[in-house]
Write a protein that holds these residues in place. Structure first.
Motif, PDB file in Angstrom:
ATOM      1  N   PRO A  88      16.055 -41.873  12.402  1.00  0.00           N
ATOM      2  CA  PRO A  88      15.765 -41.665  10.974  1.00  0.00           C
ATOM      3  C   PRO A  88      16.799 -40.764  10.308  1.00  0.00           C
ATOM      4  CG  PRO A  88      14.365 -40.256  12.296  1.00  0.00           C
ATOM      5  CD  PRO A  88      15.123 -41.117  13.267  1.00  0.00           C
ATOM      6  N   TRP A  89      16.993 -40.977   9.003  1.00  0.00           N
ATOM      7  CA  TRP A  89      17.786 -40.077   8.167  1.00  0.00           C
ATOM      8  C   TRP A  89      16.802 -39.194   7.397  1.00  0.00           C
ATOM      9  CZ3 TRP A  89      23.256 -40.017   7.260  1.00  0.00           C
ATOM     10  CH2 TRP A  89      23.975 -40.916   8.058  1.00  0.00           C
ATOM     11  N   LEU A  90      16.893 -37.902   7.632  1.00  0.00           N
ATOM     12  CA  LEU A  90      15.923 -36.964   7.075  1.00  0.00           C
ATOM     13  C   LEU A  90      16.521 -36.218   5.893  1.00  0.00           C
ATOM     14  CD1 LEU A  90      14.840 -35.331  10.469  1.00  0.00           C
ATOM     15  CD2 LEU A  90      13.907 -37.409   9.428  1.00  0.00           C
ATOM     16  N   SER A  91      15.869 -36.289   4.766  1.00  0.00           N
ATOM     17  CA  SER A  91      16.263 -35.443   3.640  1.00  0.00           C
ATOM     18  C   SER A  91      15.085 -35.367   2.686  1.00  0.00           C
ATOM     19  CB  SER A  91      17.499 -35.970   2.916  1.00  0.00           C
ATOM     20  OG  SER A  91      18.020 -34.967   2.071  1.00  0.00           O
ATOM     21  N   ALA A  92      14.281 -34.335   2.887  1.00  0.00           N
ATOM     22  CA  ALA A  92      13.013 -34.218   2.178  1.00  0.00           C
ATOM     23  C   ALA A  92      13.174 -34.058   0.680  1.00  0.00           C
ATOM     24  CB  ALA A  92      12.218 -33.033   2.738  1.00  0.00           C
ATOM     25  N   ASN A  93      14.309 -33.536   0.242  1.00  0.00           N
ATOM     26  CA  ASN A  93      14.451 -33.225  -1.183  1.00  0.00           C
ATOM     27  C   ASN A  93      15.283 -34.239  -1.962  1.00  0.00           C
ATOM     28  OD1 ASN A  93      16.783 -32.143   0.237  1.00  0.00           O
ATOM     29  ND2 ASN A  93      17.347 -31.138  -1.683  1.00  0.00           N
ATOM     30  N   ILE A  94      15.702 -35.337  -1.330  1.00  0.00           N
ATOM     31  CA  ILE A  94      16.322 -36.449  -2.058  1.00  0.00           C
ATOM     32  C   ILE A  94      15.240 -37.513  -2.191  1.00  0.00           C
ATOM     33  CG2 ILE A  94      18.173 -38.147  -2.126  1.00  0.00           C
ATOM     34  CD1 ILE A  94      19.817 -36.340  -0.340  1.00  0.00           C
ATOM     35  N   VAL A  95      14.727 -37.651  -3.396  1.00  0.00           N
ATOM     36  CA  VAL A  95      13.501 -38.429  -3.597  1.00  0.00           C
ATOM     37  C   VAL A  95      13.708 -39.526  -4.642  1.00  0.00           C
ATOM     38  CG1 VAL A  95      12.091 -36.429  -2.948  1.00  0.00           C
ATOM     39  CG2 VAL A  95      12.593 -36.845  -5.367  1.00  0.00           C
ATOM     40  N   TYR A  96      12.763 -40.449  -4.674  1.00  0.00           N
ATOM     41  CA  TYR A  96      12.788 -41.536  -5.646  1.00  0.00           C
ATOM     42  C   TYR A  96      12.310 -41.060  -7.013  1.00  0.00           C
ATOM     43  CZ  TYR A  96      13.428 -45.293  -2.211  1.00  0.00           C
ATOM     44  OH  TYR A  96      13.918 -46.136  -1.259  1.00  0.00           O
ATOM     45  N   GLY A  97      13.021 -41.480  -8.050  1.00  0.00           N
ATOM     46  CA  GLY A  97      12.584 -41.398  -9.431  1.00  0.00           C
ATOM     47  C   GLY A  97      11.808 -40.167  -9.830  1.00  0.00           C
ATOM     48  N   GLU A  98      10.891 -40.333 -10.758  1.00  0.00           N
ATOM     49  CA  GLU A  98      10.042 -39.253 -11.226  1.00  0.00           C
ATOM     50  C   GLU A  98       8.889 -39.044 -10.254  1.00  0.00           C
ATOM     51  OE1 GLU A  98      12.491 -38.449 -14.269  1.00  0.00           O
ATOM     52  OE2 GLU A  98      10.655 -37.333 -13.790  1.00  0.00           O
ATOM     53  N   GLN A  99       8.443 -37.806 -10.137  1.00  0.00           N
ATOM     54  CA  GLN A  99       7.357 -37.506  -9.218  1.00  0.00           C
ATOM     55  C   GLN A  99       6.071 -38.221  -9.625  1.00  0.00           C
ATOM     56  OE1 GLN A  99       6.963 -33.359  -8.320  1.00  0.00           O
ATOM     57  NE2 GLN A  99       9.167 -33.062  -8.300  1.00  0.00           N
ATOM     58  N   ALA A 100       5.970 -38.638 -10.887  1.00  0.00           N
ATOM     59  CA  ALA A 100       4.773 -39.341 -11.340  1.00  0.00           C
ATOM     60  C   ALA A 100       4.605 -40.676 -10.619  1.00  0.00           C
ATOM     61  CB  ALA A 100       4.850 -39.577 -12.845  1.00  0.00           C
ATOM     62  N   GLU A 101       5.699 -41.180 -10.022  1.00  0.00           N
ATOM     63  CA  GLU A 101       5.643 -42.475  -9.363  1.00  0.00           C
ATOM     64  C   GLU A 101       5.001 -42.419  -7.982  1.00  0.00           C
ATOM     65  OE1 GLU A 101       9.616 -43.828  -9.194  1.00  0.00           O
ATOM     66  OE2 GLU A 101       9.844 -44.047 -11.355  1.00  0.00           O
ATOM     67  N   ARG A 102       4.710 -41.215  -7.498  1.00  0.00           N
ATOM     68  CA  ARG A 102       4.224 -41.099  -6.121  1.00  0.00           C
ATOM     69  C   ARG A 102       2.941 -41.892  -5.893  1.00  0.00           C
ATOM     70  NH1 ARG A 102       2.930 -35.344  -4.285  1.00  0.00           N
ATOM     71  NH2 ARG A 102       4.884 -34.859  -5.309  1.00  0.00           N
ATOM     72  N   SER A 103       2.054 -41.974  -6.897  1.00  0.00           N
ATOM     73  CA  SER A 103       0.793 -42.677  -6.723  1.00  0.00           C
ATOM     74  C   SER A 103       1.002 -44.169  -6.514  1.00  0.00           C
ATOM     75  CB  SER A 103      -0.112 -42.441  -7.928  1.00  0.00           C
ATOM     76  OG  SER A 103       0.517 -42.917  -9.104  1.00  0.00           O
ATOM     77  N   GLU A 104       2.142 -44.687  -6.994  1.00  0.00           N
ATOM     78  CA  GLU A 104       2.436 -46.098  -6.848  1.00  0.00           C
ATOM     79  C   GLU A 104       2.931 -46.424  -5.437  1.00  0.00           C
ATOM     80  OE1 GLU A 104       5.214 -47.129  -9.849  1.00  0.00           O
ATOM     81  OE2 GLU A 104       4.062 -46.241 -11.470  1.00  0.00           O
ATOM     82  N   LEU A 105       3.259 -45.390  -4.665  1.00  0.00           N
ATOM     83  CA  LEU A 105       3.836 -45.614  -3.354  1.00  0.00           C
ATOM     84  C   LEU A 105       2.850 -45.279  -2.236  1.00  0.00           C
ATOM     85  CD1 LEU A 105       7.366 -44.160  -4.077  1.00  0.00           C
ATOM     86  CD2 LEU A 105       6.737 -46.551  -3.929  1.00  0.00           C
ATOM     87  N   GLY A 106       1.580 -45.369  -2.535  1.00  0.00           N
ATOM     88  CA  GLY A 106       0.558 -45.233  -1.510  1.00  0.00           C
ATOM     89  C   GLY A 106       0.469 -43.844  -0.928  1.00  0.00           C
TER      90      GLY A 106
END
Length: 550
Positions: free
Chosen positions: A121-139
């Motif tokens: 795995p490539w680990l990088s906890a702080n490089i994230v997708y889009g806006e944090q509001a999208e988290r609910s869409e990603l299960g």
């Protein structure tokens, strides 16, 4: 009387960082042997694995860019699956890798292909997708710690349980300063959230949900403070947060670092920290010993860090399998590097990097020619990007271009006022000081904690003089354009590389200025094209600036 049996365990962490495409033991500028690179480190890795079969092996970032071999490999990835460097890491049995800032230099398509073919795995906890509001869409994202986001390239952490039952957590993070350097198209759709706060949130989460015996953080970033005194050693921009991570976050046992290209070992607030250098000149090694209590809980009893430096292991031979895996790539890259692209009428060689920074030099004048023709800008600034740069001889090959232009920077043109330009020159003048002998010398702040020669700029399109004997902020004693004093309220188009235009190197006067042009072609390609179109290449004898000391 019954005796009490005490159970003990130990394991080793081995990690590389800032390899920058150094796979084979070769100096591509001269094609001579160099005691560095992952092929040599691979032999050390295999020896360490024989001694410690449950080795935790990590790469801490900046793998995919930085050498002519890396440049050639990047040009071929679009025609092949994956990335040839990943084949090497897979062979050596890496457990994980962390994103470095230079991983993005060739764009996300190449990077994602590299990730896809990785057996780790490539680990990088702080490089994230889009806006944090999208988290609910990603299960599952809804279960993430507050203030974080969905990691864009894989899981944020890895759990490895040893045969002894010892449970290791490895969390990855990357300097969040990347948007200040990288071209926007290469990081589109990504957010780079604060590394310190993200590590804090995930360390707490991991301790609560995983209950590891050992907490390891692999951070592609360095130290902003002196390791002994805690005093700041640089402007606290957030680029490097290693000291704050050790000081402000509870529950970390080992911090693996990089980015600054330093070789260091220390203990900060009880955290064992280590950084192994760059370009494959060494690896970092940490041994952790534990003892199991009567209740079954493992407790760390000792942590010992050391550097495995190749200049101290002259007996090591390159790993035969790594060499074989890259033989075809190397052969193709060498043929590509030896392609002739032009000839020089004059002298564009560099014999002394220090002298080049004291007065106008033909090679730097050539760089300005390329930048101004490519963009039509009125003024140009540039830096000498590598102390190993030697300019051009009478015959120029692809190798010569890539040896002098080592970063895939693109060009940006900003609209600047005369006052902005004066402030930029004052910033660049900080590079020098007058030493005890009364001579102009490099300011130690540009040498420690790592060399920053690339943050000294030289200009074309104006005439100036820097007097280093004057106080900082008052060293520009001459600033003219076409023989007349430059108006502080006038506006000018100025071309520079994308890193500088974003404010890299503490050039705070650039961010937010009107952007007149953003190029998509990297500088090495522009230089090669320019040389091919201007044959034979003639030398401009520039004499528009100088540095004095009294």
């Amino acid at each position: 009387m019954t005796s009490i049996t005490t159970h003990t365990a130990s394991f080793d962490i081995l990690f590389t960082s800032d390899l920058h495409g150094a796979i084979r033991p070769i100096h591509y500028n001269t094609n001579t042997y160099r005691p560095a690179g992952l092929a040599l480190l691979g032999s050390l890795i295999r020896k360490e694995r024989e001694r410690s079969p449950e080795l935790l092996l990590v790469d801490n970032g900046d793998l995919l860019q930085g050498s002519p071999l890396a440049s050639y490999a990047a040009s071929q990835v679009s025609n092949n699956e994956g990335h040839p460097f990943i084949t090497v890491l897979n062979e050596l049995g890496y457990d994980a890798a962390v994103m470095g800032n230079h991983e993005f230099n060739y764009g996300q398509d190449l990077l994602r292909k590299a990730v896809e073919v990785s057996n780790f795995p490539w680990l990088s906890a702080n490089i994230v997708y889009g806006e944090q509001a999208e988290r609910s869409e990603l299960g599952a994202g809804s279960d993430l710690p507050p203030g974080t986001g969905i990691p864009a390239f894989g899981p944020p952490y890895l759990i490895k349980t040893l045969s002894s039952g010892v449970k290791i957590a490895l969390l990855g993070a990357t300097t969040h300063y990347i948007p200040n350097w990288e071209h926007p198209k290469n990081i589109e759709g990504l957010q780079f959230i604060d590394a310190l706060e993200t590590i804090r949130a995930w360390v707490n989460y991991i301790h609560e949900h995983e209950q590891p015996d050992v907490m390891v953080v692999s951070y592609h970033g360095g130290f902003e403070n002196d390791l002994e005194t805690g005093e700041p050693t640089e402007r606290l921009t957030g680029e490097n947060q290693g000291y704050a991570i050790c000081r402000d976050i509870e529950g970390i046992d080992v911090l693996l670092t990089g980015h600054q290209h330093r070789q260091l070992i220390a203990t900060i607030h009880g955290v064992t920290v280590i950084q192994p250098g760059f370009s494959g000149n060494g690896a970092g090694h940490v041994t952790v010993k534990l003892e199991q209590s009567s209740g079954g809980k493992w407790q760390i009893t000792d942590k010992k860090a050391r550097l495995l430096l190749l200049d101290e292991h002259s007996e090591i031979e390159p790993d035969a399998t790594v060499m074989k895996l890259t033989d075809e790539l190397e052969t193709e890259a060498q043929a590509w590097l030896d392609q002739p692209i032009g000839e020089v009428d004059g002298d564009l060689s560099i014999t002394n990097a220090t002298a080049l920074r004291l007065k106008a030099h033909p090679f730097i004048a050539f760089v300005h020619q390329v930048q101004m023709e490519a963009t039509g800008a009125q003024l140009s600034n540039t830096a000498m990007l590598s102390e190993e740069a030697r300019g051009f001889g009478s015959h120029i090959t692809v190798r010569d271009v890539l040896s002098n232009f080592i970063y895939p920077n693109t060009l940006t043109v900003l609209e600047l006022s005369g006052q902005d330009i004066r402030e930029a020159l004052e910033q660049t003048a900080r590079y020098f000081e007058v030493n005890a002998s009364g001579e102009v010398a490099v300011n130690p702040a540009y040498m420690e904690p790592k060399p920053q020669h690339y943050n000294y700029d030289m200009w074309a399109g104006l005439e100036y003089e820097l007097d280093i004997s004057q106080p900082v902020g008052s060293r520009v004693v001459k600033l003219e354009r076409e023989g007349k004093p430059m108006g502080m309220n006038g506006t000018y188009s100025v071309v520079m590389n994308s890193y500088r235009a974003a404010g890299g190197g503490d050039y705070a006067m650039y961010p937010g200025k009107k952007v007149l042009h953003e190029g998509a072609t990297d500088m090495a390609a522009l230089v090669e094209d320019y040389i091919r179109r201007h044959q034979p290449l003639t030398v401009e004898q520039a004499n528009n600036w100088q540095v004095v000391g009294s």
